[in-house]
Motif scaffolding. Structure first.
Motif, PDB file in Angstrom:
ATOM      1  N   SER A  19       0.829  -1.210   0.000  1.00  0.00           N
ATOM      2  CA  SER A  19       0.000   0.000   0.000  1.00  0.00           C
ATOM      3  C   SER A  19       0.863   1.259   0.000  1.00  0.00           C
ATOM      4  CB  SER A  19      -0.929  -0.006   1.216  1.00  0.00           C
ATOM      5  OG  SER A  19      -1.755   1.140   1.227  1.00  0.00           O
ATOM      6  N   VAL A  20       1.945   1.239   0.778  1.00  0.00           N
ATOM      7  CA  VAL A  20       2.860   2.393   0.810  1.00  0.00           C
ATOM      8  C   VAL A  20       3.491   2.607  -0.558  1.00  0.00           C
ATOM      9  CG1 VAL A  20       5.045   3.237   1.752  1.00  0.00           C
ATOM     10  CG2 VAL A  20       3.324   2.252   3.281  1.00  0.00           C
ATOM     11  N   ILE A  21       3.876   1.527  -1.234  1.00  0.00           N
ATOM     12  CA  ILE A  21       4.441   1.641  -2.579  1.00  0.00           C
ATOM     13  C   ILE A  21       3.419   2.256  -3.531  1.00  0.00           C
ATOM     14  CG2 ILE A  21       5.237   0.310  -4.577  1.00  0.00           C
ATOM     15  CD1 ILE A  21       6.478  -1.675  -2.589  1.00  0.00           C
ATOM     16  N   ALA A  22       2.160   1.807  -3.419  1.00  0.00           N
ATOM     17  CA  ALA A  22       1.107   2.362  -4.276  1.00  0.00           C
ATOM     18  C   ALA A  22       0.904   3.847  -4.005  1.00  0.00           C
ATOM     19  CB  ALA A  22      -0.194   1.592  -4.053  1.00  0.00           C
ATOM     20  N   TRP A  23       0.927   4.233  -2.725  1.00  0.00           N
ATOM     21  CA  TRP A  23       0.807   5.650  -2.388  1.00  0.00           C
ATOM     22  C   TRP A  23       1.979   6.442  -2.966  1.00  0.00           C
ATOM     23  CZ3 TRP A  23      -3.037   8.602  -0.892  1.00  0.00           C
ATOM     24  CH2 TRP A  23      -4.113   8.029  -0.212  1.00  0.00           C
ATOM     25  N   GLY A  24       3.170   5.858  -2.932  1.00  0.00           N
ATOM     26  CA  GLY A  24       4.329   6.533  -3.501  1.00  0.00           C
ATOM     27  C   GLY A  24       4.175   6.752  -4.998  1.00  0.00           C
ATOM     28  N   LEU A  25       3.705   5.720  -5.709  1.00  0.00           N
ATOM     29  CA  LEU A  25       3.477   5.855  -7.148  1.00  0.00           C
ATOM     30  C   LEU A  25       2.409   6.907  -7.442  1.00  0.00           C
ATOM     31  CD1 LEU A  25       3.524   2.094  -8.225  1.00  0.00           C
ATOM     32  CD2 LEU A  25       5.305   3.819  -8.623  1.00  0.00           C
ATOM     33  N   LEU A  26       1.370   6.919  -6.611  1.00  0.00           N
ATOM     34  CA  LEU A  26       0.303   7.908  -6.804  1.00  0.00           C
ATOM     35  C   LEU A  26       0.821   9.319  -6.564  1.00  0.00           C
ATOM     36  CD1 LEU A  26      -2.758   7.941  -7.448  1.00  0.00           C
ATOM     37  CD2 LEU A  26      -3.153   8.139  -5.002  1.00  0.00           C
ATOM     38  N   PRO A  64      -5.838   2.360 -21.426  1.00  0.00           N
ATOM     39  CA  PRO A  64      -4.907   1.697 -20.499  1.00  0.00           C
ATOM     40  C   PRO A  64      -4.424   2.613 -19.381  1.00  0.00           C
ATOM     41  CG  PRO A  64      -4.330   1.174 -22.765  1.00  0.00           C
ATOM     42  CD  PRO A  64      -5.371   2.251 -22.821  1.00  0.00           C
ATOM     43  N   SER A  65      -4.235   3.893 -19.701  1.00  0.00           N
ATOM     44  CA  SER A  65      -3.796   4.828 -18.679  1.00  0.00           C
ATOM     45  C   SER A  65      -4.868   5.030 -17.614  1.00  0.00           C
ATOM     46  CB  SER A  65      -3.427   6.170 -19.322  1.00  0.00           C
ATOM     47  OG  SER A  65      -3.069   7.119 -18.339  1.00  0.00           O
ATOM     48  N   ILE A  66      -6.121   5.143 -18.070  1.00  0.00           N
ATOM     49  CA  ILE A  66      -7.226   5.313 -17.128  1.00  0.00           C
ATOM     50  C   ILE A  66      -7.388   4.059 -16.262  1.00  0.00           C
ATOM     51  CG2 ILE A  66      -9.720   5.619 -16.945  1.00  0.00           C
ATOM     52  CD1 ILE A  66      -9.619   7.326 -19.433  1.00  0.00           C
ATOM     53  N   ALA A  67      -7.282   2.884 -16.905  1.00  0.00           N
ATOM     54  CA  ALA A  67      -7.393   1.632 -16.158  1.00  0.00           C
ATOM     55  C   ALA A  67      -6.270   1.515 -15.128  1.00  0.00           C
ATOM     56  CB  ALA A  67      -7.357   0.443 -17.121  1.00  0.00           C
ATOM     57  N   PHE A  68      -5.051   1.898 -15.527  1.00  0.00           N
ATOM     58  CA  PHE A  68      -3.927   1.846 -14.585  1.00  0.00           C
ATOM     59  C   PHE A  68      -4.157   2.808 -13.422  1.00  0.00           C
ATOM     60  CE2 PHE A  68       0.114   3.687 -13.125  1.00  0.00           C
ATOM     61  CZ  PHE A  68       0.714   2.546 -12.615  1.00  0.00           C
ATOM     62  N   GLY A  69      -4.665   4.003 -13.739  1.00  0.00           N
ATOM     63  CA  GLY A  69      -4.935   4.969 -12.681  1.00  0.00           C
ATOM     64  C   GLY A  69      -5.979   4.472 -11.699  1.00  0.00           C
ATOM     65  N   TRP A  70      -7.013   3.809 -12.206  1.00  0.00           N
ATOM     66  CA  TRP A  70      -8.047   3.274 -11.332  1.00  0.00           C
ATOM     67  C   TRP A  70      -7.491   2.139 -10.479  1.00  0.00           C
ATOM     68  CZ3 TRP A  70     -12.194   4.380  -8.918  1.00  0.00           C
ATOM     69  CH2 TRP A  70     -13.080   3.397  -8.465  1.00  0.00           C
ATOM     70  N   MET A  71      -6.651   1.285 -11.081  1.00  0.00           N
ATOM     71  CA  MET A  71      -6.025   0.215 -10.316  1.00  0.00           C
ATOM     72  C   MET A  71      -5.122   0.775  -9.222  1.00  0.00           C
ATOM     73  SD  MET A  71      -6.942  -2.839 -11.102  1.00  0.00           S
ATOM     74  CE  MET A  71      -5.590  -3.745 -10.360  1.00  0.00           C
ATOM     75  N   LEU A  72      -4.421   1.852  -9.539  1.00  0.00           N
ATOM     76  CA  LEU A  72      -3.550   2.483  -8.548  1.00  0.00           C
ATOM     77  C   LEU A  72      -4.373   3.058  -7.399  1.00  0.00           C
ATOM     78  CD1 LEU A  72      -0.550   3.008  -8.080  1.00  0.00           C
ATOM     79  CD2 LEU A  72      -0.814   5.199  -9.252  1.00  0.00           C
ATOM     80  N   THR A 111     -11.643  -7.688 -10.266  1.00  0.00           N
ATOM     81  CA  THR A 111     -12.606  -7.787 -11.361  1.00  0.00           C
ATOM     82  C   THR A 111     -13.886  -7.045 -11.026  1.00  0.00           C
ATOM     83  OG1 THR A 111     -11.718  -9.934 -12.080  1.00  0.00           O
ATOM     84  CG2 THR A 111     -13.961  -9.391 -12.757  1.00  0.00           C
ATOM     85  N   VAL A 112     -14.367  -7.249  -9.815  1.00  0.00           N
ATOM     86  CA  VAL A 112     -15.591  -6.548  -9.389  1.00  0.00           C
ATOM     87  C   VAL A 112     -15.366  -5.042  -9.373  1.00  0.00           C
ATOM     88  CG1 VAL A 112     -17.245  -6.247  -7.506  1.00  0.00           C
ATOM     89  CG2 VAL A 112     -16.342  -8.520  -8.033  1.00  0.00           C
ATOM     90  N   TRP A 113     -14.238  -4.597  -8.796  1.00  0.00           N
ATOM     91  CA  TRP A 113     -13.990  -3.168  -8.676  1.00  0.00           C
ATOM     92  C   TRP A 113     -13.696  -2.524 -10.029  1.00  0.00           C
ATOM     93  CZ3 TRP A 113     -15.262   0.437  -5.502  1.00  0.00           C
ATOM     94  CH2 TRP A 113     -15.456   0.155  -4.146  1.00  0.00           C
ATOM     95  N   MET A 114     -13.089  -3.252 -10.958  1.00  0.00           N
ATOM     96  CA  MET A 114     -12.854  -2.695 -12.285  1.00  0.00           C
ATOM     97  C   MET A 114     -14.172  -2.486 -13.017  1.00  0.00           C
ATOM     98  SD  MET A 114      -9.694  -2.009 -12.583  1.00  0.00           S
ATOM     99  CE  MET A 114      -9.510  -1.691 -14.338  1.00  0.00           C
ATOM    100  N   LEU A 115     -15.101  -3.410 -12.853  1.00  0.00           N
ATOM    101  CA  LEU A 115     -16.415  -3.254 -13.486  1.00  0.00           C
ATOM    102  C   LEU A 115     -17.176  -2.077 -12.885  1.00  0.00           C
ATOM    103  CD1 LEU A 115     -17.530  -7.004 -13.816  1.00  0.00           C
ATOM    104  CD2 LEU A 115     -16.723  -5.463 -15.634  1.00  0.00           C
ATOM    105  N   ILE A 116     -17.183  -1.974 -11.564  1.00  0.00           N
ATOM    106  CA  ILE A 116     -17.881  -0.844 -10.938  1.00  0.00           C
ATOM    107  C   ILE A 116     -17.156   0.456 -11.232  1.00  0.00           C
ATOM    108  CG2 ILE A 116     -16.731  -0.776  -8.682  1.00  0.00           C
ATOM    109  CD1 ILE A 116     -20.503  -0.473  -9.334  1.00  0.00           C
ATOM    110  N   GLY A 117     -15.849   0.365 -11.479  1.00  0.00           N
ATOM    111  CA  GLY A 117     -15.092   1.567 -11.826  1.00  0.00           C
ATOM    112  C   GLY A 117     -15.579   2.202 -13.107  1.00  0.00           C
ATOM    113  N   ILE A 118     -16.051   1.393 -14.064  1.00  0.00           N
ATOM    114  CA  ILE A 118     -16.606   1.936 -15.306  1.00  0.00           C
ATOM    115  C   ILE A 118     -17.783   2.848 -14.990  1.00  0.00           C
ATOM    116  CG2 ILE A 118     -17.752   1.336 -17.470  1.00  0.00           C
ATOM    117  CD1 ILE A 118     -16.168  -1.281 -17.449  1.00  0.00           C
TER     118      ILE A 118
END
Length: 263
Positions: A19-26, A64-72, A111-118
């Motif tokens: 989680s800390v790594i993800a926060w750093g990337l964000l 892909p950029s939007i999907a990556f941002g949502w995953m982040l 998978t669930v969160w990516m679908l709801i992310g749309i």
């Protein structure tokens, strides 16, 4: 310390580190976007109707950029809430299958969160188009999130999040049960957190601060035990208790030598 406690601590440390790594990337993405180097999830939808041309929009905000941002965003906000289910898998899987089972669980969950992310990103696009540069939608969403946070339906979703499925031990059955567990946990997690996740997306500024605050609330509510389906404030009670226990004043105790003792 028992073996179970050591295992739980190890799982918690790994989840927190990721989680800390993800926060750093964000944070890096946020700084580079502020300097005009890149576009991320928080600005992609807002600029949907304001780019010079459709081609420019596609170049700046590719799928892909939007999907990556949502995953982040999911990694930063939701990873800390997955400690309990991941530990559940860790405890009930053979050592050689643990990483595989956890990965499959996360795949189902995402998978669930990516679908709801749309849907959530579509709401952000529409709101940004209708009310560009306005924080009123975020304010309204904040009220909705507060009402949902206190509602019995929210408690129902949280209670279901505490129900950890039995897992098969071998072969495809083990993979399928881990995936179904991820899907089920993700479904109830969406029911619990959809309003909290949408709130930062609708803000014009201050996304990271809002995300951090929402993450703290979600961690706090995961620390609570299942409860009755009643109206009440959730997500802060246990955090306040932990803070009071950690930072309460200490006093000297004399017993032949100085030592710290909790009051």
């Amino acid at each position: 310390m028992t073996q179970q406690a050591r295992s739980r601590r190890r799982v918690t440390q790994i989840v927190v580190a990721l989680s800390v790594i993800a926060w750093g990337l964000l944070l890096i993405d946020h700084i580079s976007r502020r300097d005009g180097i890149s576009n991320s999830i928080c600005s992609a939808a807002r600029d949907w109707l304001t780019v010079v041309s459709y081609d420019v929009h596609l170049a700046l905000n590719a799928l892909p950029s939007i999907a990556f941002g949502w995953m982040l965003m999911l990694a930063t906000m939701m990873l800390p809430t997955l400690t309990a289910p991941i530990f559940h898998i860790y405890e009930r899987s053979f050592a050689h299958r643990r990483l595989r089972s956890v990965s499959i669980f996360v795949l189902g969950y995402c998978t669930v969160w990516m679908l709801i992310g749309i849907l959530l990103l579509a709401i952000q696009v529409v709101v940004s188009a209708l009310l560009p540069g306005s924080n009123w939608p975020a304010l309204l969403m904040g009220v909705v999130a507060l009402v949902w946070q206190c509602s019995p339906l929210k408690q129902l979703c949280l209670n279901r999040n505490h129900n950890h499925a039995e897992l098969a031990a071998f072969g495809r059955a083990a993979d399928l049960s881990a995936f179904k567990f991820g899907i089920t946990h993700g479904f109830w997690c969406v029911g619990s957190c959809w309003a909290l996740m949408l709130f930062p997306l609708l803000l014009v500024e201050g996304h990271l601060v809002a995300m951090l605050a929402v993450t703290v609330v979600m961690i706090g509510e995961r620390l609570e035990n299942p409860g009755p389906l009643i109206w009440r404030v959730r997500g802060l009670e246990n955090l306040v208790r932990i803070a009071v226990h950690t930072f309460r004043p200490r006093r000297f105790s004399f017993g032949g030598q100085f030592r710290w003792a909790r009051s």
